[in-house]
Structures are given as C-alpha cells and as structure tokens.
Design a protein around this motif. Sequence first.
Motif, PDB file in Angstrom:
ATOM      1  N   MET A   3       0.430  13.350  32.101  1.00  0.00           N
ATOM      2  CA  MET A   3       0.818  12.090  32.712  1.00  0.00           C
ATOM      3  C   MET A   3       2.268  12.135  33.176  1.00  0.00           C
ATOM      4  O   MET A   3       3.197  11.835  32.431  1.00  0.00           O
ATOM      5  CB  MET A   3       0.652  10.947  31.695  1.00  0.00           C
ATOM      6  N   MET A  21       5.582   7.837  22.469  1.00  0.00           N
ATOM      7  CA  MET A  21       4.420   8.681  22.194  1.00  0.00           C
ATOM      8  C   MET A  21       4.644   9.535  20.953  1.00  0.00           C
ATOM      9  O   MET A  21       3.740   9.693  20.119  1.00  0.00           O
ATOM     10  CB  MET A  21       4.125   9.571  23.403  1.00  0.00           C
ATOM     11  N   SER A  43      -2.682  13.522  19.908  1.00  0.00           N
ATOM     12  CA  SER A  43      -2.031  13.322  21.204  1.00  0.00           C
ATOM     13  C   SER A  43      -2.129  11.857  21.605  1.00  0.00           C
ATOM     14  O   SER A  43      -3.080  11.165  21.230  1.00  0.00           O
ATOM     15  CB  SER A  43      -2.650  14.215  22.280  1.00  0.00           C
ATOM     16  N   GLN A  45      -1.697   9.050  24.901  1.00  0.00           N
ATOM     17  CA  GLN A  45      -1.637   8.833  26.340  1.00  0.00           C
ATOM     18  C   GLN A  45      -1.596   7.337  26.610  1.00  0.00           C
ATOM     19  O   GLN A  45      -1.996   6.527  25.759  1.00  0.00           O
ATOM     20  CB  GLN A  45      -2.881   9.413  27.035  1.00  0.00           C
ATOM     21  N   GLU A  46      -1.138   6.969  27.797  1.00  0.00           N
ATOM     22  CA  GLU A  46      -1.306   5.604  28.273  1.00  0.00           C
ATOM     23  C   GLU A  46      -2.453   5.605  29.276  1.00  0.00           C
ATOM     24  O   GLU A  46      -2.504   6.455  30.166  1.00  0.00           O
ATOM     25  CB  GLU A  46      -0.014   5.073  28.916  1.00  0.00           C
ATOM     26  N   THR A  59      -2.750   2.088  25.003  1.00  0.00           N
ATOM     27  CA  THR A  59      -2.337   3.338  24.383  1.00  0.00           C
ATOM     28  C   THR A  59      -3.552   3.985  23.734  1.00  0.00           C
ATOM     29  O   THR A  59      -4.233   3.360  22.924  1.00  0.00           O
ATOM     30  CB  THR A  59      -1.250   3.094  23.323  1.00  0.00           C
ATOM     31  N   PRO A 181      -6.384   9.246  33.792  1.00  0.00           N
ATOM     32  CA  PRO A 181      -6.060   7.920  33.278  1.00  0.00           C
ATOM     33  C   PRO A 181      -5.493   6.953  34.298  1.00  0.00           C
ATOM     34  O   PRO A 181      -5.434   5.752  34.033  1.00  0.00           O
ATOM     35  CB  PRO A 181      -5.041   8.213  32.173  1.00  0.00           C
ATOM     36  N   ASN A 206      -3.003  19.800  27.779  1.00  0.00           N
ATOM     37  CA  ASN A 206      -3.165  18.365  27.789  1.00  0.00           C
ATOM     38  C   ASN A 206      -4.475  17.911  28.389  1.00  0.00           C
ATOM     39  O   ASN A 206      -4.627  16.769  28.779  1.00  0.00           O
ATOM     40  CB  ASN A 206      -2.001  17.717  28.562  1.00  0.00           C
ATOM     41  N   MET A 208      -8.065  16.466  28.490  1.00  0.00           N
ATOM     42  CA  MET A 208      -8.623  15.432  27.641  1.00  0.00           C
ATOM     43  C   MET A 208     -10.124  15.630  27.560  1.00  0.00           C
ATOM     44  O   MET A 208     -10.838  15.359  28.512  1.00  0.00           O
ATOM     45  CB  MET A 208      -8.305  14.076  28.251  1.00  0.00           C
TER      46      MET A 208
END
Length: 210
Positions: A3, A21, A43, A45-46, A59, A181, A206, A208
């Motif tokens: 991100m 984070m 981990s 993320q937003e 979040t 995202p 990273n 997902m």
Amino acid sequence: MFMPGEPAEDPQAVADRKAGMARVEEWSLMLIPPPMREGVIVSVQEVQCGDPNCAPIDTAITVVFPSGGSGMLGIPMTVKEVKPEHVKTVFPPNDILTKWHAGEDADWPPLDEDYELDEDNMPRLRFGLGQRVQCRIGPDAVTGWASGTVMLLWYREASWPPGSMAPYQVQLDDGRMIFAPQDVEQVIRSGPQNPAASQATALPANAMPE
C-alpha cells in the motif's frame, strides 16, 4: 498487497500510518499466547469500505502461522485511530488461535450468511471482471508490480466487519489470489493482455492470500 502512499500525501501522514501499523502489529502479537508466537506473521493494512454507511477506511489485521493456518480481523477505523482495546475486542479467543496454529480452518467472527451487497450504492470501478491488471505487491516503484486477472469485484471475507470490502480480488499469473484494497493507480493499474508478456517481478512479502 503493498500500500504505497498517495503521491501528494504529506510525508508526516505516511510516517504516522506506518507507525500506527507497527503498533497494531505489536498489540496483536501480544494477544497471541507465547507458545504460538514463533514464526507467526502479523500484517496490518488499511482497506477501503464500499458501504456508504460505514467508515470509509477499515484496518485489517492478518495473522498467518507457519502451519498455513490464518485469519483476518477488521476494525472499522483508520490505523492511526486504533487503540489496544479495539484490537482486543476483535481478536479471536485462544481456541480459535489454537486451530489456526495447527493449520485448521476456523471462522472468526462467525460467518455472516445474511450479508448482501448493495450494488446500486457501490462506487464505479475502473476495471471489470476478466480484465488484465498489474498490482503493487512490493515497495519498489519499478519492480514491485505483478500481473494478474480480475476475478471478483467488491471482494470481502467473512471475518471483515459488515460493509468492509476490497474493490478487486485478483489472481496473479503465478497462481496466488490477492486483493487490491484501493481502486487507485498506485495500487492497481492496467496490465498487459498477454500473461507471457509480463515482466513484473512478483515479490511475496506483502501479497494478501485469500
């Protein structure tokens, strides 16, 4: 999914988000019993929320154990707003963590079978089903992209709060299923139509998983 910050975003805001984070990751790790912590990956993320009645950014906390067992938790606020008590409220009990640690499937929170997507109120997306795209999965602005195909619009997982969705689920050319995202050029962009033509480097850090 990596991100990156928006191009014109204040550097202090980027730093604050990264610090938030890191805090949420630490608080989450502390809620995992010590015997289960070795090798676990937490981990944060937003995630964009597509429901106009919910917070615009949630979040998302992902917990992945070496066994492959994993789960995702959602908190309906930006990462800088999250406090330790918020993490504790959404975190699963030890019996669920034990199943994840053993590589077993365990839904947390329980599946929301009654959830229905209100398509009429969803924002218009830039890409459609089956369209070729590239997703930002690493920190390098040149090599941190991987090509794939849009498999689902407005993807969500059962453990996310109602209304929390990611604009796209994408299957990368290496077979991994990830989600984008946010529907912004810094996260997902148009990709080559021929999978063999992709020269992007698929970095695992990273990505997902579904």
